[in-house]
Design a protein around this motif. Structure first.
Motif, PDB file in Angstrom:
ATOM      1  N   ALA A 182       2.752   7.064   2.887  1.00  0.00           N
ATOM      2  CA  ALA A 182       2.074   5.985   3.618  1.00  0.00           C
ATOM      3  C   ALA A 182       2.507   4.658   3.019  1.00  0.00           C
ATOM      4  O   ALA A 182       3.053   4.597   1.921  1.00  0.00           O
ATOM      5  CB  ALA A 182       0.555   6.154   3.539  1.00  0.00           C
ATOM      6  N   GLY A 183       2.238   3.587   3.764  1.00  0.00           N
ATOM      7  CA  GLY A 183       2.629   2.263   3.309  1.00  0.00           C
ATOM      8  C   GLY A 183       4.079   1.975   3.645  1.00  0.00           C
ATOM      9  O   GLY A 183       4.763   2.781   4.289  1.00  0.00           O
ATOM     10  N   GLU A 184       4.559   0.820   3.191  1.00  0.00           N
ATOM     11  CA  GLU A 184       5.944   0.463   3.487  1.00  0.00           C
ATOM     12  C   GLU A 184       6.560  -0.373   2.381  1.00  0.00           C
ATOM     13  O   GLU A 184       5.855  -1.032   1.604  1.00  0.00           O
ATOM     14  CB  GLU A 184       6.034  -0.298   4.814  1.00  0.00           C
ATOM     15  N   GLY A 239       4.883   7.256 -12.148  1.00  0.00           N
ATOM     16  CA  GLY A 239       5.298   6.920 -10.789  1.00  0.00           C
ATOM     17  C   GLY A 239       6.433   5.924 -10.711  1.00  0.00           C
ATOM     18  O   GLY A 239       6.827   5.512  -9.617  1.00  0.00           O
ATOM     19  N   LYS A 240       7.011   5.543 -11.853  1.00  0.00           N
ATOM     20  CA  LYS A 240       8.050   4.516 -11.878  1.00  0.00           C
ATOM     21  C   LYS A 240       9.288   4.935 -11.085  1.00  0.00           C
ATOM     22  O   LYS A 240       9.778   4.193 -10.239  1.00  0.00           O
ATOM     23  CB  LYS A 240       8.452   4.216 -13.327  1.00  0.00           C
ATOM     24  N   LYS A 267      -0.507   5.931  -5.523  1.00  0.00           N
ATOM     25  CA  LYS A 267      -1.830   5.929  -4.895  1.00  0.00           C
ATOM     26  C   LYS A 267      -2.159   4.608  -4.204  1.00  0.00           C
ATOM     27  O   LYS A 267      -3.289   4.141  -4.253  1.00  0.00           O
ATOM     28  CB  LYS A 267      -2.892   6.247  -5.946  1.00  0.00           C
ATOM     29  N   GLY A 268      -1.152   4.003  -3.595  1.00  0.00           N
ATOM     30  CA  GLY A 268      -1.411   2.774  -2.853  1.00  0.00           C
ATOM     31  C   GLY A 268      -1.155   1.530  -3.674  1.00  0.00           C
ATOM     32  O   GLY A 268      -2.084   0.781  -3.975  1.00  0.00           O
ATOM     33  N   ASP A 315       0.828  -1.220   0.000  1.00  0.00           N
ATOM     34  CA  ASP A 315       0.000   0.000   0.000  1.00  0.00           C
ATOM     35  C   ASP A 315       0.857   1.262   0.000  1.00  0.00           C
ATOM     36  O   ASP A 315       0.655   2.178   0.797  1.00  0.00           O
ATOM     37  CB  ASP A 315      -0.925  -0.011   1.215  1.00  0.00           C
ATOM     38  N   LEU A 316       1.782   1.330  -0.938  1.00  0.00           N
ATOM     39  CA  LEU A 316       2.727   2.440  -0.999  1.00  0.00           C
ATOM     40  C   LEU A 316       2.073   3.682  -1.605  1.00  0.00           C
ATOM     41  O   LEU A 316       1.502   3.631  -2.695  1.00  0.00           O
ATOM     42  CB  LEU A 316       3.935   2.025  -1.844  1.00  0.00           C
TER      43      LEU A 316
END
Length: 368
Positions: free
Chosen positions: A96-98, A80-81, A59-60, A8-9
């Motif tokens: 957010a996310g990891e 987003g690459k 966006k996740g 969920d990046l």
């Protein structure tokens, strides 16, 4: 076993308006602040609203990469690459996310990243190895291989700030590929090198994954290289992961995504590709009667017309048109080198067009 686990990046950037972000003199800054203060007093409310907006580069997205896997990452510019690779490289933090990586990471993201410009090539090799946690003896053991592969031995003691972009990429790739890291992250920097060196790099990437458990994430716009090197690919679009699967299906989906049968692409004034000298306004396909057409009979001539704008005087534009099949393999290219020996005709400011004619019966039926 997973070498990379992304969950969920998300990544958010704050976009500042041009009036806020510009640099000026102290006098300009003071005058601007007085002007804003007067406006606030007149209107009775803040005029600073809506000056900033949020842009979600990611966006996740979630994905895993197994040890020894070669993963391709494709998508349009701004998809987003590079943001993904920067987060994996710990250059930037996610909103957010990891992202969890198991092993030492070597990254080759863009020309200018990772080397200290004042240090020589030799010094940068040792510095990069130290950053990866390698001992001096380990780096010494690999040093001759790195220099030989890069092909710039005569410049190895020259400060890298004096390197050309091609020399820089040669050494940067050689360092990233030969030093002992478990994960290798590569952005589109190989486009800077010549064709022969690109082939050498792709062969090396195949060798290092075949010989060890080295994991590679490869961002590229070269579909032929992607097809040869990777078995799996992901497509990013506007910060979202829209496909993850076999590389052949990924290439087919990517090449057809968003432009299924369009006779013309036209960019708005703000989005036009180009530089400070020339910007492309539109590209369109014309049939033998020079009318816009979504498809043409294979027996008839057709044309590709590029409409562009020249912003300064005395520009000599050179256009290159490349036709590829659905697999991304280049079939042929054409350049406007008939105007003069190597470049186009010198132009002044204004709007122009360049047209390439493709003869009938040159292509088989299909999509290109």
């Amino acid at each position: 076993m997973k070498a990379i686990k992304v969950t969920d990046l998300k990544k958010k950037y704050r976009i500042v308006s041009s009036t806020e972000s510009r640099y000026g003199t102290l006098r300009d800054s003071v005058a601007e602040n007085f002007k804003k203060a007067e406006e606030i007093l007149k209107r009775g409310r803040s005029i600073f609203k809506d000056k900033k907006s949020d842009f979600w580069a990611l966006k996740g997205i979630s994905f895993n990469v197994s040890v020894g896997e070669r993963l391709g990452l494709i998508g349009a510019n701004g998809a987003g690459k590079t943001t993904v690779l920067k987060i994996l490289s710990r250059i930037t933090n996610p909103t957010a996310g990891e992202a969890v990586l198991r092993g030492r990471v070597a990254s080759l993201l863009e020309v200018g990243t990772g080397f200290h410009p004042e240090l020589s090539g030799r010094e940068n090799i040792f510095m990069n190895g130290s950053i990866l946690g390698m001992k001096k003896e380990e780096i010494k053991r690999r040093f001759d291989q790195i220099v030989e592969f890069s092909g710039i031995s005569e410049f190895i003691d020259t400060p890298v700030k004096r390197y050309s972009s091609g020399m820089y990429v040669r050494l940067a790739f050689s360092v990233a590929a030969h030093l002992e890291s478990e994960i290798l992250l590569i952005d589109e920097v190989l486009a800077v090198g010549d064709v022969k060196f690109q082939e050498k790099c792709l062969k090396k990437m195949k060798d290092i994954t075949g010989e060890s458990d080295r994991t590679i994430v490869f961002v590229t716009h070269n579909m032929a290289a992607l097809n040869r090197f990777c078995e799996r690919a992901m497509i990013l679009n506007n910060g979202s992961l829209i496909f993850d699967g076999p590389v052949g299906k990924a290439i087919e989906k990517y090449l057809s995504f968003g432009d299924e049968v369009r006779e013309k692409i036209e960019w708005s004034e703000r989005e036009r590709p180009g530089n400070g000298q020339i910007k492309i306004i539109s590209i369109e396909v014309l049939n033998s009667d020079f009318l816009p057409s979504k498809s043409v009979p294979i027996s008839q001539n057709f044309h590709v017309r590029i409409v562009y704008e020249v912003a300064i005087k005395k520009v000599k534009p050179q256009f290159s048109l490349v036709l590829s099949d659905k697999g991304g393999n280049c079939l042929f290219g054409s350049i406007n080198n008939t105007d003069t020996e190597y470049y186009g005709v010198q132009l002044d400011e204004g709007r122009y067009s360049a047209t390439c004619q493709i003869y009938g019966n040159l292509l088989n039926a299909g999509a290109y």
